[in-house]
Design a protein around this motif. Structure first.
Motif, PDB file in Angstrom:
ATOM      1  N   ALA A 223       0.856  -1.186   0.000  1.00  0.00           N
ATOM      2  CA  ALA A 223       0.000   0.000   0.000  1.00  0.00           C
ATOM      3  C   ALA A 223       0.891   1.234   0.000  1.00  0.00           C
ATOM      4  CB  ALA A 223      -0.901  -0.002   1.228  1.00  0.00           C
ATOM      5  N   LEU A 224       0.520   2.232  -0.776  1.00  0.00           N
ATOM      6  CA  LEU A 224       1.358   3.427  -0.897  1.00  0.00           C
ATOM      7  C   LEU A 224       1.011   4.408   0.220  1.00  0.00           C
ATOM      8  CD1 LEU A 224       1.472   3.884  -4.770  1.00  0.00           C
ATOM      9  CD2 LEU A 224       2.907   2.504  -3.264  1.00  0.00           C
ATOM     10  N   GLU A 225       1.565   4.098   1.395  1.00  0.00           N
ATOM     11  CA  GLU A 225       1.387   4.948   2.560  1.00  0.00           C
ATOM     12  C   GLU A 225       2.708   4.982   3.322  1.00  0.00           C
ATOM     13  OE1 GLU A 225      -0.781   1.669   5.414  1.00  0.00           O
ATOM     14  OE2 GLU A 225      -1.983   2.678   3.882  1.00  0.00           O
ATOM     15  N   TYR A 226       2.905   6.011   4.103  1.00  0.00           N
ATOM     16  CA  TYR A 226       4.206   6.223   4.732  1.00  0.00           C
ATOM     17  C   TYR A 226       4.598   5.084   5.669  1.00  0.00           C
ATOM     18  CZ  TYR A 226       4.302  10.952   2.825  1.00  0.00           C
ATOM     19  OH  TYR A 226       4.328  12.025   1.969  1.00  0.00           O
ATOM     20  N   SER A 227       3.626   4.460   6.323  1.00  0.00           N
ATOM     21  CA  SER A 227       3.951   3.392   7.264  1.00  0.00           C
ATOM     22  C   SER A 227       4.583   2.184   6.581  1.00  0.00           C
ATOM     23  CB  SER A 227       2.695   2.948   8.022  1.00  0.00           C
ATOM     24  OG  SER A 227       1.765   2.344   7.153  1.00  0.00           O
ATOM     25  N   LYS A 228       4.377   2.056   5.296  1.00  0.00           N
ATOM     26  CA  LYS A 228       4.966   0.955   4.535  1.00  0.00           C
ATOM     27  C   LYS A 228       6.379   1.275   4.041  1.00  0.00           C
ATOM     28  CE  LYS A 228       1.589  -2.085   4.656  1.00  0.00           C
ATOM     29  NZ  LYS A 228       1.753  -3.421   5.262  1.00  0.00           N
ATOM     30  N   GLY A 229       6.910   2.411   4.458  1.00  0.00           N
ATOM     31  CA  GLY A 229       8.278   2.767   4.101  1.00  0.00           C
ATOM     32  C   GLY A 229       8.404   3.848   3.060  1.00  0.00           C
ATOM     33  N   LEU A 230       7.283   4.435   2.638  1.00  0.00           N
ATOM     34  CA  LEU A 230       7.351   5.507   1.648  1.00  0.00           C
ATOM     35  C   LEU A 230       7.987   6.764   2.211  1.00  0.00           C
ATOM     36  CD1 LEU A 230       6.375   5.114  -1.301  1.00  0.00           C
ATOM     37  CD2 LEU A 230       5.293   3.514   0.250  1.00  0.00           C
ATOM     38  N   ASP A 231       8.016   6.897   3.540  1.00  0.00           N
ATOM     39  CA  ASP A 231       8.704   8.035   4.147  1.00  0.00           C
ATOM     40  C   ASP A 231      10.206   7.962   3.886  1.00  0.00           C
ATOM     41  OD1 ASP A 231       8.780   5.734   5.728  1.00  0.00           O
ATOM     42  OD2 ASP A 231       9.057   6.852   7.576  1.00  0.00           O
ATOM     43  N   ILE A 232      10.717   6.750   3.637  1.00  0.00           N
ATOM     44  CA  ILE A 232      12.121   6.560   3.269  1.00  0.00           C
ATOM     45  C   ILE A 232      12.273   6.445   1.760  1.00  0.00           C
ATOM     46  CG2 ILE A 232      14.059   4.905   3.390  1.00  0.00           C
ATOM     47  CD1 ILE A 232      13.175   4.290   6.255  1.00  0.00           C
ATOM     48  N   LEU A 233      11.368   5.697   1.142  1.00  0.00           N
ATOM     49  CA  LEU A 233      11.519   5.382  -0.281  1.00  0.00           C
ATOM     50  C   LEU A 233      11.329   6.589  -1.189  1.00  0.00           C
ATOM     51  CD1 LEU A 233      12.093   3.075  -2.234  1.00  0.00           C
ATOM     52  CD2 LEU A 233       9.631   2.636  -2.344  1.00  0.00           C
ATOM     53  N   ILE A 234      10.357   7.451  -0.897  1.00  0.00           N
ATOM     54  CA  ILE A 234      10.120   8.608  -1.775  1.00  0.00           C
ATOM     55  C   ILE A 234      11.329   9.541  -1.814  1.00  0.00           C
ATOM     56  CG2 ILE A 234       8.745  10.723  -2.031  1.00  0.00           C
ATOM     57  CD1 ILE A 234       6.281   9.086  -1.298  1.00  0.00           C
ATOM     58  N   PRO A 255      -2.535   6.655  -0.327  1.00  0.00           N
ATOM     59  CA  PRO A 255      -2.576   8.109  -0.144  1.00  0.00           C
ATOM     60  C   PRO A 255      -1.449   8.884  -0.829  1.00  0.00           C
ATOM     61  CG  PRO A 255      -2.921   6.975   1.951  1.00  0.00           C
ATOM     62  CD  PRO A 255      -2.520   5.935   0.963  1.00  0.00           C
ATOM     63  N   VAL A 256      -0.256   8.266  -0.975  1.00  0.00           N
ATOM     64  CA  VAL A 256       0.871   9.015  -1.556  1.00  0.00           C
ATOM     65  C   VAL A 256       1.154   8.575  -2.995  1.00  0.00           C
ATOM     66  CG1 VAL A 256       1.918   9.520   0.672  1.00  0.00           C
ATOM     67  CG2 VAL A 256       2.578   7.445  -0.539  1.00  0.00           C
ATOM     68  N   GLU A 257       0.162   8.021  -3.637  1.00  0.00           N
ATOM     69  CA  GLU A 257       0.303   7.548  -5.022  1.00  0.00           C
ATOM     70  C   GLU A 257       0.778   8.644  -5.958  1.00  0.00           C
ATOM     71  OE1 GLU A 257      -2.886   6.125  -8.404  1.00  0.00           O
ATOM     72  OE2 GLU A 257      -3.078   5.253  -6.402  1.00  0.00           O
ATOM     73  N   ASP A 258       0.192   9.831  -5.852  1.00  0.00           N
ATOM     74  CA  ASP A 258       0.562  10.935  -6.752  1.00  0.00           C
ATOM     75  C   ASP A 258       2.015  11.359  -6.558  1.00  0.00           C
ATOM     76  OD1 ASP A 258      -1.940  10.953  -7.870  1.00  0.00           O
ATOM     77  OD2 ASP A 258      -2.717  12.526  -6.555  1.00  0.00           O
ATOM     78  N   LYS A 259       2.499  11.318  -5.310  1.00  0.00           N
ATOM     79  CA  LYS A 259       3.891  11.693  -5.050  1.00  0.00           C
ATOM     80  C   LYS A 259       4.856  10.693  -5.671  1.00  0.00           C
ATOM     81  CE  LYS A 259       3.008  14.275  -0.795  1.00  0.00           C
ATOM     82  NZ  LYS A 259       3.340  14.456   0.633  1.00  0.00           N
ATOM     83  N   VAL A 260       4.445   9.441  -5.732  1.00  0.00           N
ATOM     84  CA  VAL A 260       5.276   8.408  -6.352  1.00  0.00           C
ATOM     85  C   VAL A 260       5.321   8.594  -7.867  1.00  0.00           C
ATOM     86  CG1 VAL A 260       5.400   5.920  -6.846  1.00  0.00           C
ATOM     87  CG2 VAL A 260       4.940   6.705  -4.520  1.00  0.00           C
ATOM     88  N   LYS A 261       4.172   8.877  -8.460  1.00  0.00           N
ATOM     89  CA  LYS A 261       4.069   8.984  -9.916  1.00  0.00           C
ATOM     90  C   LYS A 261       4.891  10.121 -10.494  1.00  0.00           C
ATOM     91  CE  LYS A 261      -0.611   7.102 -10.452  1.00  0.00           C
ATOM     92  NZ  LYS A 261      -2.015   7.442 -10.805  1.00  0.00           N
ATOM     93  N   GLU A 262       5.122  11.163  -9.712  1.00  0.00           N
ATOM     94  CA  GLU A 262       5.799  12.338 -10.251  1.00  0.00           C
ATOM     95  C   GLU A 262       7.325  12.207 -10.279  1.00  0.00           C
ATOM     96  OE1 GLU A 262       5.977  15.011  -6.118  1.00  0.00           O
ATOM     97  OE2 GLU A 262       4.361  15.322  -7.567  1.00  0.00           O
ATOM     98  N   ILE A 263       7.863  11.109  -9.744  1.00  0.00           N
ATOM     99  CA  ILE A 263       9.321  10.921  -9.704  1.00  0.00           C
ATOM    100  C   ILE A 263       9.790  10.329 -11.031  1.00  0.00           C
ATOM    101  CG2 ILE A 263      11.243   9.847  -8.465  1.00  0.00           C
ATOM    102  CD1 ILE A 263       9.382   9.710  -6.009  1.00  0.00           C
TER     103      ILE A 263
END
Length: 403
Positions: A223-234, A255-263
């Motif tokens: 799941a694209l949420e910070y608890s899954k490590g997106l706070d580090i991965l993004i 929740p952070v899907e859009d932030k991932v797509k823009e990279i």
């Protein structure tokens, strides 16, 4: 000793099965190997995090099972003490129980020989019922109760046990908790316990032995949420955005899907079927997973079964130690992952390993057929032990009606 020939087993879920994430997939795989002498009831809720599996597919996966659906009340974001205590602790699960009572479902839910909980709070549905009520680690950390970080956590843990968990008399714990389980068992007065990891479908998740990628391909699935490590991965992916030697493949929504797509160097895949996902695993080189919310990471097991090298966080220390040839625990920060990736870019020999050996180890120890057989053997043993301890001395047949 008289044994119970036919067993009624209830799985108590926390979501609508169409959610199709970790806990649902554990259930679906266990259902593939139900012994003939076990009848299964599934309690699901009407809470769909996001529909990943169609209703028709769910019906196929649960064929032959009795399905009961209850209403799940959402957590409310209250204010101050009332929001934390009343709405989060006292509120939702007791409201679910009240709703089940008012709709007349509670007697049917309780009509079982043993219940296995994917959300331990639902043990309150079985207060006063003389059956094994088996808690699990799927959405629960034993370590939180055994080693609370501070006084507030200690008080919170005691309240949770007092309010919800007194009806639990057995526990399925993951092997990484072996060293602390005795202390936990004594705290909760548990008597019907077993240790078993999750499993993997090795007929779907297997390696590509001839893969040769020019770019290093990193894969993240969750799941694209910070608890899954997106706070580090993004921030990590942004830091490496201009590096042409690598690319990141991301599977999931949230929740952070859009932030991932823009990279720039990210290939976003959304939600995939198991077969599509397995193909993507086989096409990548490294699974990267800095999550800090899992109790047991099924996606990491999928990656290992697919022959990938794994970079995960030291949050998972103790869980995958038997894979130390193919997996590294890194400190939970951006720099640790960034530095290690750069070392691997400079020297790919770091991630070279025997994929056949890796896959065979997973197949021989973690395939769902093996894990499910052990699971149901434990269920059968617990029911018969409960019968022996509580009913074997009765001569009156009416007193054994439950059996």
């Amino acid at each position: 000793m008289v044994i119970k020939k036919h067993i009624r087993l209830t799985f108590f879920m926390l979501t609508d099965l169409r959610t199709g994430r970790g806990t649902e997939n554990v259930l679906f795989n266990l259902l593939r190997y139900i012994p003939k002498n076990i009848d299964v009831t599934i309690i699901e809720t009407d809470h769909v995090v996001q529909e990943r599996i169609s209703l028709d597919e769910v019906k196929k996966l649960t064929a032959g099972c009795n399905i009961i659906r209850i209403h799940k009340h959402p957590y409310r974001k209250g204010k101050m003490l009332r929001g934390v205590f009343v709405d989060s602790i006292l509120g939702p699960r007791y409201k679910d129980l009240k709703c089940a009572k008012s709709s007349g479902l509670l007697p049917e839910i309780r009509k079982t020989d043993i219940v296995y909980l994917f959300l331990n709070e639902y043990s309150i549905f079985f207060k006063g019922v003389d059956i094994p009520v088996i808690g699990s680690c799927h959405t629960f950390s034993i370590n939180y109760f055994v080693n609370p970080k501070n006084l507030l956590d200690r008080v919170y843990a005691r309240y949770l046990h007092w309010l919800y968990f007194k009806s639990i008399n057995g526990f399925h714990y993951f092997p990484q908790y072996n060293s602390i389980f005795n202390k936990f068992k004594d705290k909760w007065h548990l008597k019907y316990n077993f240790s078993l990891p999750n499993g993997i479908d090795t007929s779907i998740f297997y390696p590509n032995y001839n893969k040769q990628n020019k770019k290093l391909k990193f894969l993240f699935v969750a799941a694209l949420e910070y608890s899954k490590g997106l706070d580090i991965l993004i921030p990590l992916m942004k830091k490496m955005e201009s590096n042409k030697d690598i690319e990141f493949h991301i599977v999931g929504t949230g929740p952070v899907e859009d932030k991932v797509k823009e990279i720039g160097n990210v290939k976003y895949h959304g939600v995939l079927t198991n077969k599509e996902l397995a193909k993507l695993y086989r096409g990548c080189d490294i699974f990267i997973y800095p999550s800090h919310s899992d109790t047991y990471s099924l996606v990491t097991l999928q990656a290992l079964s697919s022959g990938l090298y794994v970079l995960t966080g030291n949050f998972f220390n103790g869980i995958f130690d038997d894979f130390n040839k193919y997996l590294e625990y890194l400190p939970m920060n951006v720099d640790a992952f960034y530095n290690r990736i750069n070392e691997i870019i400079k020297d790919r020999k770091i991630i070279e390993h025997n994929k056949k050996e890796e896959y065979e180890y997973v197949k021989n120890n973690y395939d769902w057929e093996i894990v499910a057989k052990k699971f149901y053997n434990n269920i059968r043993e617990i029911v018969n032990l409960h019968y022996k301890n509580n009913y074997s001395g009765h001569k009156d047949k009416a007193s054994l009606e439950h059996y």
